[in-house]
Each structure stands twice: as structure tokens, then as C-alpha cells.
Scaffold this active site. Structure first.
Site, PDB file in Angstrom:
ATOM      1  N   ASP A 179     -23.349   8.000 -25.618  1.00  0.00           N
ATOM      2  CA  ASP A 179     -23.659  10.044 -26.629  1.00  0.00           C
ATOM      3  C   ASP A 179     -23.757  10.421 -25.595  1.00  0.00           C
ATOM      4  OD1 ASP A 179     -23.024   8.511 -28.689  1.00  0.00           O
ATOM      5  OD2 ASP A 179     -24.930   7.384 -29.349  1.00  0.00           O
TER       6      ASP A 179
ATOM      7  N   ASP B 247     -34.794   9.671 -34.101  1.00  0.00           N
ATOM      8  CA  ASP B 247     -36.057   8.354 -34.962  1.00  0.00           C
ATOM      9  C   ASP B 247     -36.984   7.950 -33.800  1.00  0.00           C
ATOM     10  OD1 ASP B 247     -33.627   7.218 -33.614  1.00  0.00           O
ATOM     11  OD2 ASP B 247     -33.090   6.204 -35.690  1.00  0.00           O
TER      12      ASP B 247
ATOM     13  N   ASP C 108     -21.647   1.537 -26.345  1.00  0.00           N
ATOM     14  CA  ASP C 108     -20.582   2.900 -26.675  1.00  0.00           C
ATOM     15  C   ASP C 108     -21.636   3.392 -25.924  1.00  0.00           C
ATOM     16  OD1 ASP C 108     -22.763   3.563 -28.260  1.00  0.00           O
ATOM     17  OD2 ASP C 108     -20.962   2.727 -30.274  1.00  0.00           O
TER      18      ASP C 108
HETATM   19  P1  ATP Z   1     -26.550   1.395 -31.978  1.00  0.00           P
HETATM   20  O1  ATP Z   1     -25.265   1.989 -30.698  1.00  0.00           O
HETATM   21  O2  ATP Z   1     -26.889   0.203 -31.516  1.00  0.00           O
HETATM   22  O3  ATP Z   1     -26.431   1.189 -32.904  1.00  0.00           O
HETATM   23  P2  ATP Z   1     -28.051   3.904 -31.482  1.00  0.00           P
HETATM   24  O4  ATP Z   1     -29.361   3.902 -31.452  1.00  0.00           O
HETATM   25  O5  ATP Z   1     -26.851   4.504 -30.084  1.00  0.00           O
HETATM   26  O6  ATP Z   1     -27.784   2.602 -31.913  1.00  0.00           O
HETATM   27  P3  ATP Z   1     -26.408   5.447 -33.080  1.00  0.00           P
HETATM   28  O7  ATP Z   1     -26.222   5.608 -34.625  1.00  0.00           O
HETATM   29  O8  ATP Z   1     -24.998   5.322 -32.590  1.00  0.00           O
HETATM   30  O9  ATP Z   1     -27.356   4.591 -32.588  1.00  0.00           O
HETATM   31  O10 ATP Z   1     -26.929   6.490 -32.665  1.00  0.00           O
HETATM   32  C1  ATP Z   1     -27.856   7.615 -31.451  1.00  0.00           C
HETATM   33  C2  ATP Z   1     -28.568   8.474 -31.527  1.00  0.00           C
HETATM   34  O11 ATP Z   1     -28.509   9.395 -32.718  1.00  0.00           O
HETATM   35  C3  ATP Z   1     -30.060   7.488 -31.549  1.00  0.00           C
HETATM   36  O12 ATP Z   1     -30.085   6.507 -30.678  1.00  0.00           O
HETATM   37  C4  ATP Z   1     -30.314   7.933 -32.505  1.00  0.00           C
HETATM   38  O13 ATP Z   1     -31.364   9.105 -30.917  1.00  0.00           O
HETATM   39  C5  ATP Z   1     -29.983   9.161 -32.777  1.00  0.00           C
HETATM   40  N1  ATP Z   1     -29.821   8.763 -34.264  1.00  0.00           N
HETATM   41  C6  ATP Z   1     -28.980   8.018 -35.272  1.00  0.00           C
HETATM   42  N2  ATP Z   1     -29.297   8.392 -36.243  1.00  0.00           N
HETATM   43  C7  ATP Z   1     -30.339   9.212 -36.714  1.00  0.00           C
HETATM   44  C8  ATP Z   1     -30.976   8.701 -37.393  1.00  0.00           C
HETATM   45  N3  ATP Z   1     -30.837   8.480 -38.891  1.00  0.00           N
HETATM   46  N4  ATP Z   1     -32.617  10.036 -37.482  1.00  0.00           N
HETATM   47  C9  ATP Z   1     -32.984  10.151 -36.730  1.00  0.00           C
HETATM   48  N5  ATP Z   1     -32.024   9.762 -35.037  1.00  0.00           N
HETATM   49  C10 ATP Z   1     -30.453   9.293 -35.498  1.00  0.00           C
HETATM   50 MG    MG Z   2     -25.259   4.337 -30.370  1.00  0.00          MG
END
Ligand code: ATP
Ligand code: MG
Length: 452
Positions: A74, A149, A72
Site C-alpha cells: 500500500d 489501528d 502486497d
Molecule cells: P494484511 O495485509 O497483512 O492483512 P494490513 O495491516 O496491511 O495487513 P490491510 O487491510 O491491507 O491490512 O490495511 C492496510 C492498512 O490500513 C493497515 O496497515 C492499517 O494501517 C490500515 N487499516 C486497515 N484496516 C483498518 C481499520 N479497521 N482501522 C484503522 N486502520 C486500518
Molecule cells: Mg495489506
């Protein structure tokens, strides 16, 4: 508390150094705007046309760089949630403490968030272990990058110029296949222990190795996960189990010492001697389905993960003289309750899990009208898939699910024959109620009293 407040008032925390970002052109990273979803491009271009900064950020950029299709999109922007909502017809603000905007476009939903400031343990409200409780102050793009993160998650892609804005050498880390924490890993885990689980999941899913500085403290800090709210842990576990790399993730969790005594579910999955084959088989199946883009039901998955716990508990109760049926339902509740303290499985999923479990003893009854009723059950298919998995793991004979498959697809006469030839389950010890039969039912005659 007071000291913290005084420090905040009098020494005004210096904002974290804003590193100069590298601007990486398309010929160095290779992501063309056409690779993004139409909605992600549209959201960025509308925001930019109105004078705001807007970038695709996070997992999508990282995945495109690695060559994974993004799950997805963001978008991060300088516009406030209200300003974002005003620009799109189908947009709604969600979240109360920290607002983000869901912008719907065609079948897609894009999550749009306003740049957030870094809220470290010094400046933010935390619990007694240093976990940051609120993360809801708007900030600059540089601050927004620093609060993310991992370096590979802090990349901002501008579809207008096809440039990546990279504050923390994330592109180089993707190229070196390294998952590196932004800032001091210990501090970042203390602020949010879920980052430990994210490190394992993202490392396993994307084939990145966790940088030793980020990997090192995990074992000793694992117990901090105990303070994370159960609902958040459930979300993260679900992501992990449905990542398409559950087997790899769980092996890694065991290696990092992240399972033991922390999440009852993980103890169950990784340390049950009896159901081990069943659980790994189920996880392999799930991984395969996710990777083939087939739907996966979380209820089914959790039902498999906990089944042998239920079986063991059920056996104990039956041996203590309880009747089979109520003992099963009690065992189901006991097992689910044991999870609930740490892992808040949502109510809907609990319902699905129970449906699947409750169907299992009914597959033993291959006589009378019961089989006809069973195959009409709305959850029959899930129940049968579960039965088949039990057979493949060696718990029950393979010919049981085969019989049911034939029965479900057979015509009238063939069903009669199947019922005639079916091996009968041992009659349960409890007294059985005789059920009145409808006259002329397909199988009303010449069959043993049906178990109910
Ligand atoms: P996926 O969607 O594949 O699970 P993602 O990295 O996109 O991985 P999301 O939970 O959608 O994970 O989070 C979007 C973004 O928000 C991450 O790429 C990161 O930059 C930030 N993020 C998410 N969780 C955290 C956290 N616990 N601490 C700091 N930043 C975070
Ligand atoms: Mg994501």
C-alpha cells in the site's frame, strides 16, 4: 444529531494532536529499498518526482521489519486520487465513497490512497453504537497516521531515503513484539469493531502479543461485531482463515471470547463435537498450503468448515423420511442460510461449496457408469480432496479415497477389475429409476443396477 451538528459548527473540534514523528534511519531498522517490490518503488518515486509525498505504508513495512515477506503493498500519498491517476498509464480509481487508486505495474497492483483525516466518533457520522460509517475526508500525514489501528501499522517508509517516519513508536513496538492500539482501545473498537478481529489475526500471524490495554476490552465489547455488515465480516473472516495461521487465530478467538454467539460460523467451527477433528485437520491443511504458497480455494475451505452441520441436518431429514437426494440439497441450503445473516459468503463461493458437497454421495457409487462420469466432472479433484479429508478424520474408511485415486488413474482393464471388486454402498431406500444403458458401454454388462 442536532447537538452533534451544533457542536461541530460552534466548537470546531481541535484536530488530534499531531505528534512529531521520529525519523528512523536505515541503520536502525535495516529495510533496504531493494527489498520492496519494483512496483512499490516505482509508484513512490514517480509521485515524489512530481512533488508529492509518497510512502510505502501499513502491512508491508510492518512485515518487512518483522521479517515476513509482504503480501502486497500500500502506498500513502499527499496527491489526490485524480492526481495519482494522471501520472500512471495503468491506473484506475475505485471506491465511490472513499476513492483509492489501483496502479498496475507488471504483474503487481499497488493500492494508493490519499492521506486521510482522523474521523472519530465525535466528528464523523456514526451508527447508534458509535460505529463510524464514513471515513472519507482527506487530511495530513500525521492525521493519516493517527487514524490507523495499531502502532505497527502506522509506519511510513520512504524508498528514496530509506527512512521510516514513525508517529506512534511503531518500530519500538515491533521490536518489543507488541500490538498496541493507537488511541484509546475502547473508543477505537466502538468506531470499528472489526479491529478486534484484526488484533487477533495480526497477533497470531506475526507472533505479536496484544497489549493488555487493547486485549482487555475485547471480551466485553465482542457483541459490537453484531452490527458490522455481513460482507465486511466475511472479508475479514476470509483473511483470517487464509492467513496461514488459521488454527492459531481461531484458538485465540476462542480465548478472547470472540466466537460465542457472534458469528454462526465460528460457533460451528469451535463448538461442534462431531466434526471437530475434520475441521481442525482442514484448517491445518489450509495453513500448510498457504505457508507453502500453494493456492487455496475459499469454497473448499468453507465446505469443510460447515460439512458436519450439513451431515447432521441431512441425517435428521432422512430420519424424518425424506428422500436422500432432495434432503441433502435442502440441508445444504439450511446450513448456508443460517450463515448468511451475519456472514455474507459471496455467491461464487456458495456455488463452489455446493458443488463439492453435492459430489460426496456420488463417491458411494462404485459401480456401473457412475464412476466414469464422476471422474470427468470438472470439480472431481476438489471433491476427491474433500473425500480424502473425510477419510483422514475418521468419518469414512481410508480405502474409499484410495479406491477412487486408483480408479481415476487406471487403464481400461484395471478399471473393470476395480469396479468388479469394489464394495457396494447400501442401496438407498428410495425407489430407483432404471437408466437405459448405451450398448457396448465399457461396463454395461454384469453389473448391478446403478444408483442414480
Ligand atoms: P494484511 O495485509 O497483512 O492483512 P494490513 O495491516 O496491511 O495487513 P490491510 O487491510 O491491507 O491490512 O490495511 C492496510 C492498512 O490500513 C493497515 O496497515 C492499517 O494501517 C490500515 N487499516 C486497515 N484496516 C483498518 C481499520 N479497521 N482501522 C484503522 N486502520 C486500518
Ligand atoms: Mg495489506
Amino acid at each position: 444529531m442536532i447537538r452533534k451538528l451544533l457542536r461541530k459548527v460552534f466548537t470546531r473540534q481541535a484536530p488530534p494532536a499531531a505528534p512529531e514523528p521520529a525519523l528512523i534511519p536505515v541503520d536502525q531498522h535495516g529495510i533496504r529499498r531493494e527489498q520492496l517490490s519494483p512496483a512499490a518503488r516505482k509508484v513512490c518515486s514517480v509521485l515524489q518526482e512530481h512533488g508529492y509525498k509518497a510512502f510505502v505504508v501499513g502491512g508491508a513495512v510492518r512485515d518487512l521489519l518483522i521479517g515476513h515477506p509482504p503480501k502486497d503493498y500500500d502506498v500513502a500519498t499527499s496527491a489526490t486520487p485524480e492526481e495519482v491517476r494522471a501520472l500512471f498509464r495503468r491506473a484506475r480509481i475505485i471506491g465511490r465513497r472513499f476513492k483509492i487508486v489501483h496502479v498496475m505495474s507488471g504483474p503487481e497492483t499497488i493500492e494508493v490512497s490519499t492521506f486521510r483525516a482522523l474521523q472519530d466518533a465525535e466528528s464523523a457520522e456514526t451508527d447508534e453504537h458509535g460505529r463510524v460509517l464514513r471515513d472519507n475526508v482527506y487530511g495530513s500525514q500525521a492525521e493519516d497516521a493517527t487514524r490507523r489501528d495499531f502502532t505497527v501499522n502506522a509506519l511510513y517508509y520512504d524508498p528514496g531515503t530509506e527512512t521510516i517516519v514513525d508517529y506512534h513508536h511503531g518500530v519500538a513496538d515491533v521490536q518489543q513484539k507488541t500490538l498496541r492500539m493507537i488511541g484509546d482501545p475502547r473508543t477505537r473498537y466502538r468506531e470499528d469493531p472489526v479491529r478486534m478481529l484484526r488484533a487477533v489475526r495480526l497477533g497470531a500471524k506475526l507472533g505479536l502479543s496484544i497489549d493488555p490495554a487493547a486485549r482487555g476490552p475485547i471480551r466485553e465489547m465482542a457483541s459490537l461485531l453484531e452490527n458490522v455488515p455481513a460482507a465486511r465480516l466475511f472479508d475479514e473472516m476470509l483473511k483470517l482463515l487464509l492467513s496461514g495461521y488459521a488454527v492459531k487465530c481461531l484458538r485465540q478467538l476462542r480465548e478472547e471470547g470472540l466466537h460465542h454467539g457472534l458469528l454462526p460460523l465460528l460457533d460451528v467451527i469451535l463448538e461442534q463435537p462431531m466434526g471437530e477433528r475434520f475441521v481442525w485437520l482442514s484448517l491445518e491443511n489450509t495453513d500448510e498450503r498457504v505457508r507453502q504458497d500453494k493456492p487455496v480455494s475459499p469454497g473448499f475451505l468453507f465446505a469443510t468448515l460447515l460439512w458436519h452441520e450439513v451431515l447432521a441436518n441431512w441425517e435428521t431429514k432422512k430420519r424424518a423420511g425424506e428422500h436422500a437426494q432432495p434432503a441433502l440439497f435442502q440441508a445444504m441450503d439450511d446450513v448456508l442460510d443460517a450463515q448468511a445473516g451475519k456472514l455474507a459468503i459471496t455467491r461464487r463461493i456458495v456455488g463452489d461449496i455446493k458443488d463439492i458437497w453435492a459430489l460426496q454421495p456420488r463417491f458411494d457409487k462404485r459401480s456401473g457408469k457412475m464412476p466414469y462420469r464422476l471422474i470427468e466432472q470438472p470439480r472431481y479433484r476438489a471433491g476427491w480432496d474433500f473425500l480424502r479429508l473425510r477419510a483422514h478424520s475418521g468419518e469414512i474408511p481410508l480405502d474409499v479415497p484410495e479406491w477412487w485415486d486408483r480408479f481415476a488413474h487406471a487403464g481400461h482393464d484395471e478399471r473393470d477389475a476395480l469396479l468388479r471388486d469394489a464394495p457396494q454402498a447400501e442401496a438407498p431406500a428410495k425407489k430407483r429409476r432404471r437408466r437405459r444403458r448405451k450398448p457396448g458401454g465399457a461396463d454395461s454388462a454384469a453389473l448391478p443396477a446403478e444408483a442414480s
